[in-house]
Enzyme design. Sequence first.
Site, mmCIF file in Angstrom:
data_model
loop_
_atom_site.group_PDB
_atom_site.id
_atom_site.type_symbol
_atom_site.label_atom_id
_atom_site.label_comp_id
_atom_site.label_asym_id
_atom_site.label_seq_id
_atom_site.Cartn_x
_atom_site.Cartn_y
_atom_site.Cartn_z
ATOM 1 N N CYS A 162 102.095 11.227 70.670
ATOM 2 C CA CYS A 162 102.253 9.796 70.953
ATOM 3 C C CYS A 162 101.199 9.254 71.902
ATOM 4 C CB CYS A 162 103.643 9.543 71.524
ATOM 5 S SG CYS A 162 104.903 10.392 70.586
ATOM 6 N N HIS A 294 105.005 2.859 77.907
ATOM 7 C CA HIS A 294 105.222 3.725 76.747
ATOM 8 C C HIS A 294 106.553 3.312 76.113
ATOM 9 C CE1 HIS A 294 104.384 6.932 74.087
ATOM 10 N NE2 HIS A 294 105.462 7.610 74.397
ATOM 11 N N GLU A 305 109.897 6.904 82.940
ATOM 12 C CA GLU A 305 108.724 6.035 83.103
ATOM 13 C C GLU A 305 108.933 5.043 84.247
ATOM 14 O OE1 GLU A 305 107.529 3.991 79.523
ATOM 15 O OE2 GLU A 305 105.602 3.431 80.414
ATOM 16 N N LYS A 326 106.958 -1.780 71.692
ATOM 17 C CA LYS A 326 107.574 -0.957 70.634
ATOM 18 C C LYS A 326 108.866 -1.592 70.139
ATOM 19 C CE LYS A 326 105.708 3.609 71.814
ATOM 20 N NZ LYS A 326 104.980 3.328 73.065
ATOM 21 N N HIS A 331 107.484 2.541 67.113
ATOM 22 C CA HIS A 331 106.616 3.549 67.727
ATOM 23 C C HIS A 331 105.624 4.033 66.681
ATOM 24 C CE1 HIS A 331 105.027 6.710 70.016
ATOM 25 N NE2 HIS A 331 106.113 7.146 70.632
ATOM 26 N N PHE A 390 104.978 13.755 73.564
ATOM 27 C CA PHE A 390 105.638 15.042 73.398
ATOM 28 C C PHE A 390 104.593 16.117 73.694
ATOM 29 C CE2 PHE A 390 109.345 14.268 70.193
ATOM 30 C CZ PHE A 390 110.078 13.713 71.219
#
Lengths: 403, 85
Positions: A162, A294, A305, A326, A331, A390
Amino acid sequence: MKRVVITGAGTINPLGQSVAATLHAMQEGHCGIGPLDFRDVDRLSTKIGGQIQDFEPEAVFNRQQLSLYDRFTQFTLLAAKEALLQSGLVFAGELAAKSGVVLGTAGGGVSTWDDNYRAVYEDGKNRVHPFVVPKLMNNAAASHISMEYNLKGPSFTVSTACASSNHAMAQAFEIVRSGMSPVMVTGGAESMLCFGGVKAWEGLRVMSRDACRPFSATRNGMVQGEGAAVFVFEEYDHAKARGAEMLAEVIGYAMSSDAADIVMPSKQGAARAISGALENAKLNPEDVGYINAHGTGTTANDKTECAAVAHVFGQHADQVMISSTKSMHGHLIGGTGAVELLACIMAVRDGIIAPTIGYEEPDPECALDVVPNVAREVRVDVALSNAFAFGGLNAVLALKRAS
Amino acid sequence: MDVEAKVIEIIAEQAVLDVSDVSLESTLDSLGIDSLGLVESIFAIEEAFDINIPFNANDPTESDFDISSVAAIVRGIEKLVAEKA
């Protein structure tokens, strides 16, 4: 060190098939997420996504091109066309020899894998199309851009799940800032919205079945999207000498690794990437007006976050606006940082802050100004764009109004 | 299939324990099963019984499926298996 400005931008994503359409949709708080439409979708438990509608590849590419272009390459080439047209650059001679392309993607040609596995396993065929490999490889899109625009300098593809696009753009920035290349084409793309692509994600049990609601107490997971965004990063003096329009200046970045867990995010790793970007761009926390989060809409990401931002920004954390687009486009995995950079350009150039839509209820663990549901007009000098992947690989970029 | 025995076998394997170390009163936490281990256990149980377990890792405690103890999981599976039949 050279200064680096953005002189071209292009995109195709669930919110629009151009930068103008995308920014308009973000201002309006449109949602590009809806029912998925592809073969065997009834066998999925996740049936929503940010799928690009009204896109007919056959109307844009010829038969020979289609045999070589996976959907992620198609998206990339369309975004690149818009970006390079806007930049006005034509590559020849030494400029061509030195300029290159760095792109991000997590999965590359996922639907090409999917279609051809189906052919050999399910349909029992013993022969596949001769171009399966050049079509599915992760660097296919970068290579096709280099061929289309005669870019002969440093060119490669970065894959960090990502954070792929942010890592790619950080590399492109460094290549221009160091003086290695006067121009780098950069960004990223993803196209995982096919049966196998969504089925794989379903396994992790982190997908929402109804909506992506980042930072809201009612959030229940992420929603996948697809698309691409491509930018032209150009050395400042080079751009100025030819009178190019500057959309924004890229002023710094940082990358970090959590070195902790393959899927769970880390506050420390995220915080080190954010504070590293401030340091790299020679910024104080008070200089930053907007952060494109994010903000995946999972329980774990959003609270981690927010904790990282609160830690780095201290007192100023309450003043900085942070939103997750997003919620609108989903995403885009390896392409997400590229599309989200558009929201940062809109913030510093136009003074418009994209909202976090779908926001229903405050979460005490996400107690920041997340620009809920409605866009805002605020003059912002500097914006950050976060990406935390990830695998614990993080990349944060810093953007400033062009001057 | 004996639901209780099979569930305990799956959980024990995930926890790298002997089946005799897993009791109905055990919690996944006490067995050292983390969030990834939980998702893997649920997958293994679904495969073993050919059922779908309503579970979202974003909110394990508020999913329709009770995972507070091995006994709760067994009860939940028995219900899902019965509904399937």
